[in-house]
Write a protein that holds these residues in place. Structure first.
Motif, PDB file in Angstrom:
ATOM      1  N   UNK A 162      40.691  32.687   6.734  1.00  0.00           N
ATOM      2  CA  UNK A 162      40.889  31.653   7.755  1.00  0.00           C
ATOM      3  C   UNK A 162      41.819  32.149   8.843  1.00  0.00           C
ATOM      4  N   UNK A 163      42.867  32.848   8.442  1.00  0.00           N
ATOM      5  CA  UNK A 163      43.819  33.368   9.427  1.00  0.00           C
ATOM      6  C   UNK A 163      43.161  34.416  10.310  1.00  0.00           C
ATOM      7  N   UNK A 164      42.381  35.296   9.700  1.00  0.00           N
ATOM      8  CA  UNK A 164      41.670  36.307  10.490  1.00  0.00           C
ATOM      9  C   UNK A 164      40.721  35.629  11.475  1.00  0.00           C
ATOM     10  N   UNK A 165      39.968  34.644  10.991  1.00  0.00           N
ATOM     11  CA  UNK A 165      39.039  33.918  11.856  1.00  0.00           C
ATOM     12  C   UNK A 165      39.785  33.267  13.010  1.00  0.00           C
ATOM     13  N   UNK A 166      40.891  32.621  12.693  1.00  0.00           N
ATOM     14  CA  UNK A 166      41.653  31.931  13.733  1.00  0.00           C
ATOM     15  C   UNK A 166      42.158  32.887  14.804  1.00  0.00           C
ATOM     16  N   UNK A 167      42.549  34.086  14.391  1.00  0.00           N
ATOM     17  CA  UNK A 167      43.088  35.034  15.375  1.00  0.00           C
ATOM     18  C   UNK A 167      41.982  35.678  16.203  1.00  0.00           C
ATOM     19  N   UNK A 168      40.852  36.005  15.563  1.00  0.00           N
ATOM     20  CA  UNK A 168      39.751  36.597  16.331  1.00  0.00           C
ATOM     21  C   UNK A 168      39.118  35.576  17.270  1.00  0.00           C
ATOM     22  N   UNK A 169      39.115  34.309  16.884  1.00  0.00           N
ATOM     23  CA  UNK A 169      38.524  33.248  17.720  1.00  0.00           C
ATOM     24  C   UNK A 169      39.542  32.669  18.694  1.00  0.00           C
ATOM     25  N   UNK A 170      40.753  33.176  18.708  1.00  0.00           N
ATOM     26  CA  UNK A 170      41.812  32.562  19.516  1.00  0.00           C
ATOM     27  C   UNK A 170      41.413  32.387  20.987  1.00  0.00           C
ATOM     28  N   UNK A 171      41.759  31.247  21.553  1.00  0.00           N
ATOM     29  CA  UNK A 171      41.495  30.974  22.974  1.00  0.00           C
ATOM     30  C   UNK A 171      42.463  31.732  23.887  1.00  0.00           C
ATOM     31  N   UNK A 172      43.525  32.266  23.317  1.00  0.00           N
ATOM     32  CA  UNK A 172      44.452  33.048  24.137  1.00  0.00           C
ATOM     33  C   UNK A 172      44.126  34.531  23.984  1.00  0.00           C
ATOM     34  N   UNK A 173      45.012  35.382  24.489  1.00  0.00           N
ATOM     35  CA  UNK A 173      44.785  36.825  24.445  1.00  0.00           C
ATOM     36  C   UNK A 173      45.616  37.444  23.326  1.00  0.00           C
ATOM     37  N   UNK A 174      44.934  37.990  22.340  1.00  0.00           N
ATOM     38  CA  UNK A 174      45.548  38.598  21.158  1.00  0.00           C
ATOM     39  C   UNK A 174      44.754  39.833  20.788  1.00  0.00           C
ATOM     40  N   UNK A 175      45.384  40.829  20.203  1.00  0.00           N
ATOM     41  CA  UNK A 175      44.586  41.752  19.405  1.00  0.00           C
ATOM     42  C   UNK A 175      45.050  41.627  17.969  1.00  0.00           C
ATOM     43  N   UNK A 176      44.231  42.080  17.050  1.00  0.00           N
ATOM     44  CA  UNK A 176      44.395  41.727  15.653  1.00  0.00           C
ATOM     45  C   UNK A 176      44.268  42.985  14.801  1.00  0.00           C
ATOM     46  N   UNK A 177      44.896  42.977  13.627  1.00  0.00           N
ATOM     47  CA  UNK A 177      44.650  44.028  12.640  1.00  0.00           C
ATOM     48  C   UNK A 177      44.077  43.360  11.384  1.00  0.00           C
ATOM     49  N   UNK A 178      43.723  44.138  10.399  1.00  0.00           N
ATOM     50  CA  UNK A 178      43.128  43.597   9.181  1.00  0.00           C
ATOM     51  C   UNK A 178      44.140  42.705   8.430  1.00  0.00           C
ATOM     52  N   UNK A 179      43.634  41.904   7.523  1.00  0.00           N
ATOM     53  CA  UNK A 179      44.456  41.039   6.680  1.00  0.00           C
ATOM     54  C   UNK A 179      45.526  41.870   5.956  1.00  0.00           C
ATOM     55  N   UNK A 180      46.775  41.457   6.085  1.00  0.00           N
ATOM     56  CA  UNK A 180      47.926  42.102   5.424  1.00  0.00           C
ATOM     57  C   UNK A 180      48.237  43.509   5.943  1.00  0.00           C
TER      58      UNK A 180
END
Lengths: 252, 252, 252, 252, 252, 252, 252, 252
Positions: free
Chosen positions: B213-231
């Motif tokens: 859920x956290x990964x989904x929320x960050x990849x779908x974020x309406x703002x500007x983010x980059x993401x790494x894998x869970x943990x």
């Protein structure tokens, strides 16, 4: 019973109306219509138009009007709407047709709309959440609940959310619709003491798109929320009506 | 080349050091160690301890210390740590051992830690995000970046988040770790002009639990983010180091 | 405040401009436009065209132009573009329209584009990655960052990748887009000391097609990468802008 | 047939051997053993130990030894191995036991190992891929194929991969095992003209962990690969044997 | 080198041909074409038509013909084919065009097709597997391998399968395509000693439809198989070619 | 009713027996036991032991024995079994306890087992399918159906399957359990005219392991099958009993 | 054999009829037709029209009619139906064409329909389940089984379900189709002692839409059910036929 | 403010109580405790024990007791409970400890429990739903709501459900917990006019086990429900409290 049958015999009651009174449902060409749902469940039966033919829509609306003096239709397409409008124009020309994005209410001239002394707030994160919010709105209005709708307050620009907090706090129940990451219901529910029903919207793309990210975010929320299925505006609205009715009953 | 081999011959350079200098990596019993990663990539090689035996951990740490004078180990278990500690106590008694939850740094006495003129902020939503944040912190400290860590500011109680905004704005890069619905990076990134790297945490339960859920929320974020894998605290920290190095280089 | 209202009164400021200045956002027919995003966040607000009507596109572009003298639109369809072009031709005939695959920038004649002293490299694995890379490119150019784009260097023919290594090393930040197995960002990030943002592309078919394999490959990468959602060229570009701005600020 | 039964009668053939010769399989207490697999399929039957009791392991090994003079066991646990070793020590003290991580071969003293004039290369990305590679190795050796194993050449440090290219090119068939993003088989297969069989390894964590990212990367590969299931070292080895046998037959 | 440039200067070599000879790939308008793939990899480069414009198809085919005297195109749509046909008719009227379902080969008049002394068998479960099998067939024929194709032998009527066993046994390598539950490769591979490459087909519906059930069945197979992605007829064919080449080389 | 209460009063009927007769179910400490299931549904109620405490198991078995003179327990663990055995030994020493892998039947001395004139065949692919098949077997025997069980006939060695065809054809209904790719029910159902119920087994590993590949294979089967959930031996057995009862009734 | 060939020679038997008699299947242009399925399996072969061309439909129907005097086609589209109708009108003008939603039966004038002395009940939850139920109905009728169909008895208005209980109890076998949450088969199977085959329908939306929720509900059912794939009306009907045949045989 | 600080100075207020009054939360060693949640949100803060150390549990409980005179802990393990009990026995010997399966409430001697004039009904399908229902129950009791709990009324034996209908109708809000196929909330909600909150339980096995089938069934329900995450008893209880508070407020 005897009375009922005599009423059918002398034409003051249609067979469908009689069946509805006896069984609680009416068997028509396009399926059984749950005419007693309002009494049994506290929410009126709606006609889910998606995947049905225009003829089936008209037949179901006809039964609904005949037995409950109104019809509520959700996810209606333009050709379905045209068929419905033609039918109503021809057969009940005095009827009122109310269209809200893809949701339609038809009310016979002698229909007496109910009224419930409670207020439901409906908030959306962005433009794309409109049709689903309209569905929730229609079922609330159909049940006679007061509505306050606040649009476009997604958390990406948090001041838009916080600016509307007082309006949100005034409602007895809140429906909060959001797509993408679905964080709006969490942020709102963390700031008010009103029950919040989250509605995930099938927006977004890529991983967990089409509302799955929003559903995940609402089910995993660290605050207190209950949730309905993706795009289930009708269910959210009807659940809000059930709560509003109980509140209104307590107010009396 | 000649020089190098002579150094090996006279014992002033170990074969591993020589191999590292020539190839950029060292072939040991427990695999090849990427000794040149720091030069080539700007982030030091870390030893991912999960799933390795205590003997393999010691062998890899030995190679790391021999060729780079320090070792950084992540996801280390208590028995692995004990084996490492025994080895270090015996062979390099003056070494410094720094333990941060499940992350460990060992520094030889003559190790000269680098220093980078840039600041990384690390924020977490709750207690459970600690070990992953510690991993990010360790890699930043190992690279010589200044750290400011702000814990427990999840959005369920939004004032906790807003109260820390100024500290978050002071960083050059922000790492924001959050589990459950993962909304914290979105809310933060909507309020600051710093690049934000989101780290989903494998908390949560039921649908989209374990960080999905956290990964989904960050990849779908309406703002500007980059993401790494869970943990993936190490990856977030190392990416922050790469950015911080470029900033520091521009400052010079 | 008084000044502002007087400017509205004498017509030198439109109500939308005044609202933007006061609230940071403008409430229009098609939703609220986050006019202050540029100041608050360091990246300009873009209009995500997918799923909106041509009228909504024009209304949002109008607000954007009125309050920020430019408009950036992504995922625009041919009919949406035609409607936009007609509107601009009629109302701001001197405006510049820049179209890059499915991304469009409109600049009013008196618009003074910003300039940031930093370079973003954009690499793609193949032809199919073009529209997403163009999205990233447009947001970088809109923010005034220098761009170097290197296309078609997928790892299936590794020499194509290695031949371009020096150009890739020259950038301050790298955006690397790849579909199918998404191995390009991993191979590139293993060879440079620049921060790399991976963009998975929705190509591929069968198991883990539509970008899921590429997303998996980038999140599981053994090297150091941060990632955005599948096809999220805008997000990758905006994140690169945020990093570039910090670097440029340090250069001053 | 008569002959066979007479041999059983005079004890020079056990009932199991006779059944194997007649039916191609032997019915024992722990299931039917496919003794004719070698003739019919070209690869010997192996005993998959996972999920079986120590007694079942011993019973199956007994049948294998009785009918084919050797036994090949994969995914054997320490207690299973101990039971097997005790059984062999007691009943066939001269037998040879070869253990390779979790794979074991038992060969009766009079067993004449086959020999195939072809070479299989086995490459791994990292330390964690060892047990699966050992499984592939054991089935190749059991079939008499020459093996060249090259470990720890993952693409995160690409020079490690490129340095081993010539050795990889010398094989007739290549098995390439890799976890995490599973990019190694793609990079190798892009540089050699040998058929490559990819084996995804159940390493990695978070999204697409446990080998799913590696499987996705190999199935989506832009180069030419065939793939086996996650951790299916035995299948990869046996498929390589089938190819090697055809090549060797052509060489004769 | 000098020679090459002189050939370009006097027009006996096109710039594309020269680039191909120097770099191994050609940079055209629609991407880089891997002209050296045949030499480096042993399989010719094919043009994957899906998702490309007709213009891009023609441009890539032009480069392929110019540098390798033939072009192989897969997943071509009717309008793409028409554009290709027009181009060929105009510019190389003597060329041969071979169309097999959605796969097309174009051969220049002076093209000398290769020949490989090995046989690939291609089996399908049913009618719907045709286009994917045709893709595998085309790449085999393009490489000069002999083909035997056996259609419609799915296991639902097992005698259809068993009746064709001898033909299947005659091949050096088998490609077996099947949709739905994908059991055909398992049943075939249990009865022959030829290496089998399974190709899951995107048929089926409901749970695990679109080829996922077939992929699962092949990866979980109790027999020895290697597998390619769903519908990846080209990859299966190319892998069979690589094996066939090695066998043919051994035959020489 | 009066009679019943008098029987309770004089102790010839326990309260539980009376409740069972009146309500069809009995409310005990560990939940309500559906004592009337046999009459209403034609299959006896079984106690699903997984996840219950030993005390709850004993309490439920006690109620079952008291009201139906027998108890059928599935997925029982060794400690649960010991507790049950102790209880039975103490309170009903003459009872019969029948244990079949993880399934247990307890029959009071005065229990008169039913008998149904129909035969159910149970086939398994391999050793690992045993406990689930035993569950199906126990429910059939409990209902009085004749059983023929045929083990270890997986399709990897097809002759093992074909050799048992006649026995399979003799049954009135077939239960076929298989793990991994789950092809056995498809092959069998293509060769017999008996209704086949497929039971996917949670064996296998990697992609679609734990029975998902087998479930997929059975739901996608090209032949005619119905299916139960993964490892649902009880459900398959009970469904076979329902069919067998109807057949037996027709035979009378 | 001689007789058969003479019949072909004198034209009293077509080659297809002869092949069918000899092999059990007929090889036509559009694949092999399993003409002997009826004898071997007890259910007639049906032509699955989805994904086939109109020409292929006609060719397969021709073979079916030639060898079995009837044809059963499922999932037929309007253009496919028109092509079929034209063909039949031209070549077998006296044939009977029976169309039931998307299922079609064609019967030659001399076709003698079978008759089975057993009754199958078919229940649906709502209007949308119609086409799948019609598929099940057609295969039952084709096999000569008596049908009782009860529509629109979904559990949302439970009295609709309970009102039809007696009719449901009269069947020998029940097919129960339901979409959305798929609870109808569970509720029905808890109240009758007839074997119930559940058919999940691809209705619903959002999470677990398109029949996945219904499939999950039926596989997880606390009662005794067997299940077919989503929308697999044909399979459910054929399985019911197999059971009905056994019952009818026992009745004789 | 001054007053508050003086109270801290003279010891009549602890620093934690002061911080709670000023900030709404307290910063302790084990994280920030949201002491103001009750006022702001209407539901008290609970301590989610899963994944925390016994020391962290005690520290959080201490803060909760100090600032709100009570502590509510969910998902507590036996060792965590023992540590808590020891702490309470030592420091607040007069406190009341209430344990309900894995949920614990601690109340200081001077704690005055609230009371809300509304009733929440809690229904479960079976024994296994107990701990989650207990969680919901505890939060309701903690908030002062009246509870009526009805256990073990799953729809497999429908009369068990229908027998309890009147009790269910008496509640103001209903929480209905069910695992496996999760049909109970649907059946109940179709028969009452009370708002129903469904709680999917992580029981079940095989496909869609661990509560996914139940979640799917509730989100896809044809009736009106809102839902919380799998096993989220606390959330369901807290949402019921929010609704109950509004009703009680209306009653005043």
């Amino acid at each position: 019973m005897r009375e009922l049958l005599e009423a059918v015999a002398d034409g003051s009651l249609s067979p469908a109306q009689a069946e509805a009174e006896l069984n609680g449902y009416v068997t028509g060409d396009a399926g059984r219509f749950d005419a007693a749902r309002d009494q049994r469940r506290g929410v009126p039966e709606a006609i889910f138009a998606e995947g049905k033919s225009a003829d089936q829509i008209v037949a179901l609306a006809e039964t609904a009007l005949e037995t409950t003096d109104r019809a509520l239709l959700t996810r209606i397409s333009p050709p379905q709407f045209e068929a419905l409008e033609s039918y109503v124009d021809e057969t009940i020309p005095d009827a009122t047709i109310e269209r809200r994005e893809t949701t339609v209410r038809v009310m016979a001239p002698d229909y007496e709309p109910p009224s419930i002394d409670a207020a439901v707030g409906i908030a959306t994160g962005g433009t794309v959440d409109g049709p689903v919010a309209a569905e929730a709105e229609a079922v609330c209005l159909d049940a006679g609940v007061t509505i306050d709708r606040v649009d476009d307050i997604g958390v990406a620009a948090l001041s838009r959310t916080l600016d509307q907090l007082e309006r949100l706090r005034d409602a007895d129940v809140l429906i909060v619709a959001a797509g993408r990451e679905g964080a709006l219901p969490t942020v709102v529910a963390g700031l008010v003491d009103t029950p919040v029903i989250g509605v995930p919207i099938s927006s977004g793309y890529g991983y967990a798109g089409d509302g799955e990210g929003a559903l995940a975010g609402m089910l995993q929320s660290c605050t207190v929320l209950s949730v309905v299925n993706i795009d289930a505006g009708f269910v959210a609205g009807a659940q809000a009506v059930l709560i509003a009715r109980t509140i209104a009953a307590a107010r009396d």
